[in-house]
Write a protein that holds these residues in place. Structure first.
Motif, PDB file in Angstrom:
ATOM      1  N   ILE A 253       0.952  -1.242   0.048  1.00 20.32           N
ATOM      2  CA  ILE A 253       0.002  -0.026   0.126  1.00 20.32           C
ATOM      3  C   ILE A 253       0.825   1.174  -0.074  1.00 20.32           C
ATOM      4  O   ILE A 253       0.829   2.079  -1.011  1.00 20.32           O
ATOM      5  CB  ILE A 253      -0.914  -0.244   1.322  1.00 20.32           C
TER       6      ILE A 253
ATOM      7  N   ILE B 170       1.472   3.921  -3.161  1.00 20.35           N
ATOM      8  CA  ILE B 170       1.215   5.232  -3.100  1.00 20.35           C
ATOM      9  C   ILE B 170       2.588   5.963  -3.483  1.00 20.35           C
ATOM     10  O   ILE B 170       2.339   7.050  -4.088  1.00 20.35           O
ATOM     11  CB  ILE B 170       0.699   5.782  -1.709  1.00 20.35           C
TER      12      ILE B 170
ATOM     13  N   ALA C 275       0.340   4.402   6.452  1.00 19.94           N
ATOM     14  CA  ALA C 275      -0.018   3.029   5.677  1.00 19.94           C
ATOM     15  C   ALA C 275       0.830   1.839   6.167  1.00 19.94           C
ATOM     16  O   ALA C 275       1.495   1.262   5.747  1.00 19.94           O
ATOM     17  CB  ALA C 275       0.459   3.392   4.126  1.00 19.94           C
TER      18      ALA C 275
ATOM     19  N   VAL D 237      -9.419   4.323   4.427  1.00 22.97           N
ATOM     20  CA  VAL D 237      -8.562   5.207   3.137  1.00 22.97           C
ATOM     21  C   VAL D 237      -9.385   6.698   2.905  1.00 22.97           C
ATOM     22  O   VAL D 237     -10.287   6.795   2.876  1.00 22.97           O
ATOM     23  CB  VAL D 237      -8.591   4.653   1.717  1.00 22.97           C
TER      24      VAL D 237
ATOM     25  N   ALA E 108      -4.257   5.325   5.057  1.00 22.79           N
ATOM     26  CA  ALA E 108      -4.362   4.247   3.809  1.00 22.79           C
ATOM     27  C   ALA E 108      -3.772   3.001   4.560  1.00 22.79           C
ATOM     28  O   ALA E 108      -2.961   2.458   4.375  1.00 22.79           O
ATOM     29  CB  ALA E 108      -3.566   4.622   2.718  1.00 22.79           C
ATOM     30  N   THR E 109      -4.686   2.331   5.325  1.00 24.54           N
ATOM     31  CA  THR E 109      -4.457   1.102   6.159  1.00 24.54           C
ATOM     32  C   THR E 109      -5.782   0.314   6.255  1.00 24.54           C
ATOM     33  O   THR E 109      -6.835   0.605   5.553  1.00 24.54           O
ATOM     34  CB  THR E 109      -3.792   1.604   7.490  1.00 24.54           C
TER      35      THR E 109
ATOM     36  N   HIS F 111      -6.244  -2.758   5.199  1.00 25.35           N
ATOM     37  CA  HIS F 111      -6.899  -3.353   4.055  1.00 25.35           C
ATOM     38  C   HIS F 111      -7.009  -4.986   4.291  1.00 25.35           C
ATOM     39  O   HIS F 111      -7.418  -5.713   3.396  1.00 25.35           O
ATOM     40  CB  HIS F 111      -5.721  -3.276   2.851  1.00 25.35           C
TER      41      HIS F 111
ATOM     42  N   THR G 175      -5.900   1.998  -4.392  1.00 26.50           N
ATOM     43  CA  THR G 175      -5.598   2.651  -3.048  1.00 26.50           C
ATOM     44  C   THR G 175      -4.707   3.958  -3.347  1.00 26.50           C
ATOM     45  O   THR G 175      -4.553   5.202  -3.104  1.00 26.50           O
ATOM     46  CB  THR G 175      -5.208   1.961  -2.138  1.00 26.50           C
TER      47      THR G 175
ATOM     48  N   ALA H 225      -5.237   7.680  -2.917  1.00 28.01           N
ATOM     49  CA  ALA H 225      -4.440   8.607  -2.133  1.00 28.01           C
ATOM     50  C   ALA H 225      -3.945   9.725  -2.956  1.00 28.01           C
ATOM     51  O   ALA H 225      -3.756  10.813  -2.373  1.00 28.01           O
ATOM     52  CB  ALA H 225      -3.389   7.806  -1.658  1.00 28.01           C
TER      53      ALA H 225
ATOM     54  N   TRP I 253     -15.049   4.643  -2.610  1.00 29.45           N
ATOM     55  CA  TRP I 253     -14.021   4.901  -1.396  1.00 29.45           C
ATOM     56  C   TRP I 253     -14.970   5.565  -0.234  1.00 29.45           C
ATOM     57  O   TRP I 253     -14.736   5.506   0.874  1.00 29.45           O
ATOM     58  CB  TRP I 253     -12.796   5.538  -1.718  1.00 29.45           C
TER      59      TRP I 253
END
Lengths: 394, 394
Positions: A20, A24, A218, A337, A348-349, A351, A362, A366, A379
């Motif tokens: 992730i 990003i 993340a 997210v 952003a975590t 998942h 993602t 982001a 989202w």
């Protein structure tokens, strides 16, 4: 690593170098941002332990319609993302589009599979019911004891290790700087309790700070360990232990599988994911044991037992590796997210089981946030606000 | 390693640095001989994979009376040998004298165990019959499903890795020189076909020779690969693959076993050997697959399954290591210890399942031969001559 007191600055600091964070980082740098990625063990977390299934359809469960929609968005995005990654790095990431064959061992397993299949079809997903003989026509090594199955042609797989390695390489080539340290805290300026202020950078665990107007957390299972997050988010992400096995074909044995197999064996789920290079990944347990990474005799036994129940030839494969990882789970099984707390903080975590699948989408979401655009509407349900953390105003 | 053409000489060259070769090297050097031990991977063969059972009683099978006698000699010698080894090196080798508990899973397994126990008692061995409850009194984690068992107090165990490491250290301290190369051939002088001549040294695989009047072949499964042996011995020793597991207790879990457990689970044999440091070794397969060292999914499954059948708590242990080794098997399951072919050639190989157990007594027998004395009479049936290789005249 920056020495204490030396001023390092960037447009964006990303805390966490799994798929992730690295996806990003790559896309943000490609979009022109100056990116620092901080991780003490860049690429050595749950991303490496994963099986790499890209399986929104055969993962779709009752009550998780919004998750299905974002997973379908992620799957639709994946091939072009992977193609660009392969083009940039010159490495194949092992995307396989043969589809996933769900098989049911006994009549009870089959009834449960049929109920889920009906639900998945209601959601518009493609599914082809197969009797035992038709299953063996697709995969000749399946035991005749298998009651029946369903082919989900829309569920693919990728070699998660090649994919993660390619992401790291692409990020580096795009100019992402990597700091091998853990982000201990998000630093803010202005506002009494942080939530009203703005991000000004991060503090590293071994000392030193990185100045940045935007920070992306993340960090998977460890996201809650980052200080400076809104209080409501600190214990939202929990580690869900998964143990899995990497098998290999002995020299000279032709491949025993073409499709990913998801089997239910007397109520227990097991999957087998074949790779082009002869690897077969068998997984996975789901255990609520905190940050425990031990490989246990019982888990290895059960995975092998269930795999051998549906695919007896598994016994002839080489047990090349056993491993355990920590999936970042959330209370509603959905990812987190979106923007939260102080201005400039992005999460952003969370998942959970779908980090590889969701990584491309993602990264898009982001980068949209980081560049002042709106993420895709899928989202919307997965912002940090649903756990009581106020989203920052744009 | 000696460069080609450089003259290296010794009284004795030993081909093979497992526990047999290293024990002989140590004792021969302690007896005043100048010893070179040649092995490309000193101490990295079957000795490391072993479980370390010192179990002449629970290994005794019908028709193997002579083997039982030499195994009993070996066991009687072991404690004083190990004590000297510990004294010389200052390291403990993990000798455990709690005894071995043989347990039978079902009634058929129990009947087979009773037949073997009657035979072992006829041979004068100590054996205590126990019902299921009495078995659990000795080992509280055994499943109540166990039909019954027999305690063999005379069967012990040693930590084979600590033991092998201590032997290497003792040998080095006694002045043994180690050459990290394989003995490719035994060199002889005089006599047309070698058998009438005398040993003059060895040729190494990577070039170079070592001059010596006596050579000991202790190369386990690879003994037949040494050129210059009597033709009849070249294919006598075959590799018998064994796979085993090393488990560990999770932090804070008290030991689950005190005795070595040998279980028969519906006809399949499995053993569990506890160590003082929390390790539990589970073994072992016996496979006729040539020099194959792969760890297979089926073997790991079966070992775990059988271990968990008698000791369910096994499932909670950490699977720390899986490994495979090659036991040097012979046509009659007995070792090959004695002089053969050209004068000065000694064989000490073919110890099959009992290499650790027999190592001390084999060292005694070999040093007796090397110094012109007679080995113990228990070795009489195990000379190379029984396979058609003429023993050299003393």
């Amino acid at each position: 690593m920056p020495a204490k007191g030396v001023a390092v600055t960037a447009d964006v600091v990303i805390a966490g170098g799994g798929v992730i964070g690295t996806a990003i980082a790559w896309r943000a740098a490609a979009a022109g941002l100056d990116v620092v990625l901080a991780d003490p063990a860049h690429g050595d977390g749950a991303s490496l332990v994963a099986a790499g299934m890209l399986a929104p359809v055969s993962e779709a469960l009752f009550g998780e319609g919004a998750l299905l929609r974002v997973n379908l968005l992620a799957l639709a995005r994946f091939p072009s993302f992977a193609a660009e990654l392969e083009q940039v790095t010159g490495h194949r990431v092992g995307l396989r589009r043969e589809g996933t064959l769900a098989v049911a061992y006994d009549a009870g397993d089959y009834a449960a599979l049929m109920r889920l299949t009906a639900f998945r079809r209601l959601a518009g997903l493609e599914a082809e019911e197969l009797d035992s003989r038709a299953c063996r026509k697709l995969e000749s090594f399946l035991t005749p004891d298998v009651h029946g199955g369903v082919l989900f042609p829309g569920d693919w797989s990728v070699d998660n290790r090649r994919y993660a390695a390619a992401l790291r390489e692409a990020a580096a080539a795009a100019g992402v700087r990597v700091v091998r340290d853990r982000v201990a805290a998000v630093l803010t300026a202005g506002g009494a309790d942080g939530a009203d202020g703005r991000v000004r950078g991060v503090a590293l665990a071994e000392g030193g700070e990185i100045g940045a107007a935007q920070v992306v957390v993340a960090a998977g299972s460890w996201s809650g360990a980052v200080d400076g997050l809104p209080a409501a988010l600190r214990s939202v992400v929990r580690p869900v232990k998964g143990q899995l096995l990497r098998l290999r074909h002995p020299d000279g044995m032709p491949p025993v599988l073409t499709h990913t197999i998801r089997a239910t064996v007397r109520g227990a789920d097991v999957y087998l994911v074949p790779r082009a290079d002869g690897e077969v990944v068998v997984g996975a347990t789901q255990e609520e044991r905190g940050p425990d990474l031990t490989v246990t005799a019982g888990a290895v036994h059960d995975l092998l037992h269930d795999a051998m129940s549906v695919l007896p030839v598994t016994s002839e494969l080489i047990l090349a590796e056993t491993c355990a990882g920590l999936r970042p789970g959330t209370p509603d099984n959905g990812p987190i997210v979106g923007e939260a707390g102080p201005g400039g903080l992005l999460l952003a975590t969370g998942h959970y089981r779908n980090g590889i699948l969701m990584s491309a989408a993602t990264a898009d979401a982001a980068v949209a946030c980081l560049t002042g655009q709106a993420p895709a509407p899928e989202w919307e349900p997965f912002g940090p606000g649903r756990f009581g953390a106020g989203e920052a105003a744009r």
